[in-house]
Design a protein around this motif. Structure first.
Motif, PDB file in Angstrom:
ATOM      1  N   TYR A  27       0.844  -1.198   0.000  1.00 21.10           N
ATOM      2  CA  TYR A  27       0.000   0.000   0.000  1.00 21.10           C
ATOM      3  C   TYR A  27       0.875   1.244   0.000  1.00 21.10           C
ATOM      4  N   ASP A  28       0.458   2.255  -0.763  1.00 16.56           N
ATOM      5  CA  ASP A  28       1.167   3.526  -0.762  1.00 16.56           C
ATOM      6  C   ASP A  28       1.021   4.185   0.603  1.00 16.56           C
ATOM      7  N   VAL A  29       2.061   4.882   1.021  1.00 12.09           N
ATOM      8  CA  VAL A  29       2.029   5.627   2.273  1.00 12.09           C
ATOM      9  C   VAL A  29       1.626   7.062   1.969  1.00 12.09           C
ATOM     10  N   ASP A  30       0.671   7.577   2.713  1.00  7.78           N
ATOM     11  CA  ASP A  30       0.252   8.968   2.570  1.00  7.78           C
ATOM     12  C   ASP A  30       0.715   9.706   3.818  1.00  7.78           C
ATOM     13  N   ALA A  31       1.612  10.640   3.647  1.00  4.53           N
ATOM     14  CA  ALA A  31       2.148  11.388   4.794  1.00  4.53           C
ATOM     15  C   ALA A  31       2.193  12.865   4.451  1.00  4.53           C
ATOM     16  N   GLU A  32       1.852  13.698   5.416  1.00  2.00           N
ATOM     17  CA  GLU A  32       1.948  15.142   5.226  1.00  2.00           C
ATOM     18  C   GLU A  32       2.224  15.806   6.564  1.00  2.00           C
ATOM     19  N   TYR A  33       2.915  16.923   6.522  1.00  4.21           N
ATOM     20  CA  TYR A  33       3.171  17.698   7.726  1.00  4.21           C
ATOM     21  C   TYR A  33       1.929  18.513   8.050  1.00  4.21           C
ATOM     22  N   ILE A  34       1.496  18.447   9.287  1.00  6.80           N
ATOM     23  CA  ILE A  34       0.358  19.241   9.737  1.00  6.80           C
ATOM     24  C   ILE A  34       0.862  20.150  10.848  1.00  6.80           C
ATOM     25  N   ALA A  35       0.740  21.438  10.619  1.00  3.22           N
ATOM     26  CA  ALA A  35       1.224  22.416  11.595  1.00  3.22           C
ATOM     27  C   ALA A  35       0.427  22.314  12.887  1.00  3.22           C
ATOM     28  N   PRO A  36       1.097  22.458  14.029  1.00  7.84           N
ATOM     29  CA  PRO A  36       0.368  22.422  15.301  1.00  7.84           C
ATOM     30  C   PRO A  36      -0.588  23.597  15.424  1.00  7.84           C
ATOM     31  N   LYS A  37      -1.653  23.385  16.164  1.00 10.85           N
ATOM     32  CA  LYS A  37      -2.636  24.451  16.373  1.00 10.85           C
ATOM     33  C   LYS A  37      -2.029  25.544  17.241  1.00 10.85           C
ATOM     34  N   GLU A  38      -2.433  26.754  16.989  1.00  9.23           N
ATOM     35  CA  GLU A  38      -1.910  27.914  17.726  1.00  9.23           C
ATOM     36  C   GLU A  38      -2.780  28.218  18.938  1.00  9.23           C
ATOM     37  N   ASP A  39      -2.907  27.270  19.863  1.00  7.44           N
ATOM     38  CA  ASP A  39      -3.690  27.507  21.071  1.00  7.44           C
ATOM     39  C   ASP A  39      -2.770  27.409  22.275  1.00  7.44           C
ATOM     40  N   ASP A  40      -2.282  28.528  22.732  1.00 12.21           N
ATOM     41  CA  ASP A  40      -1.382  28.570  23.873  1.00 12.21           C
ATOM     42  C   ASP A  40      -2.130  28.884  25.160  1.00 12.21           C
ATOM     43  N   SER A  41      -3.433  28.768  25.128  1.00 10.44           N
ATOM     44  CA  SER A  41      -4.252  29.105  26.286  1.00 10.44           C
ATOM     45  C   SER A  41      -3.974  28.158  27.451  1.00 10.44           C
TER      46      SER A  41
END
Length: 195
Positions: free
Chosen positions: A89-103
């Motif tokens: 099976y092909d691997v599907d990978a992508e970078y996902i930026a972290p959410k900007e919630d510093d609360s």
């Protein structure tokens, strides 16, 4: 990701188990990760692609540049993994930026939820609904009739000695693991082990 699966499918419990040491050849996750580890062997990319975000003591001085460098590393890693096939099976990978919630309030809520709903060890991850309907809603299974507090009790390896039962040493070949019903026995067993 597992907590989102837990919530999206309205599960009462989610148990993720891995094999113990010496049995990693039977661990499906480790076997699936072998091709990706092979591709990463010898791969080196600079941690400061866009410039150094660290001072001479190795402490972060530029958070925006650190995030940019981290994104570069994540994107590079994803591009390496995209070229792989695992079990045909092909691997599907992508970078996902972290959410900007510093609360701080949001982090306190996350930590509080985690403490009540998650038990994690080296070989077992457990996520389950609590008994408060306002928090988790109605349970759909009879899990708590078997496990009163919902979580699986820890694995205990005992060995017979002249003085009775005692907990085996971690790397000892002696002893046997107790089955689930013996581990659920509770109080009397605790006294026996602690003696």
């Amino acid at each position: 990701m597992l907590s989102s699966i837990f919530g999206d499918f309205n599960l009462d419990a989610l148990f993720v188990v891995t094999n113990a040491p010496g049995r990693s050849a039977y661990n499906r996750v480790e076997r699936r990760m072998a091709p990706s580890s092979h591709e990463l062997a010898g791969l080196i990319w600079p941690y400061e692609h866009y410039g150094s975000h660290l001072d001479s003591y190795g402490k972060t001085v530029d958070k925006d540049l650190e995030k940019k460098n981290f994104e570069y590393a994540g994107t590079t890693l994803a591009s390496v993994w995209k070229s792989l096939k695992v079990d045909s099976y092909d691997v599907d990978a992508e970078y996902i930026a972290p959410k900007e919630d510093d609360s701080d309030d949001a982090q306190i809520l996350i930590n509080d939820w985690y403490c009540k709903h998650v038990r994690e060890s080296q070989y077992l991850l457990q996520i389950l609904k609590c008994s408060f309907k306002d928090c988790c809603g109605q349970t759909r299974s009879s899990l708590r009739s078997l496990l009163p507090n919902g979580f699986l009790p820890p694995s205990i390896k005992l060995q017979q000695t002249q003085n009775g039962l005692k907990v085996s040493q971690v790397n000892s070949e002696d002893g046997k693991y107790l089955n689930l019903f013996a581990r659920l026995g509770g109080g009397g067993l605790k006294k026996l082990i602690l003696a």
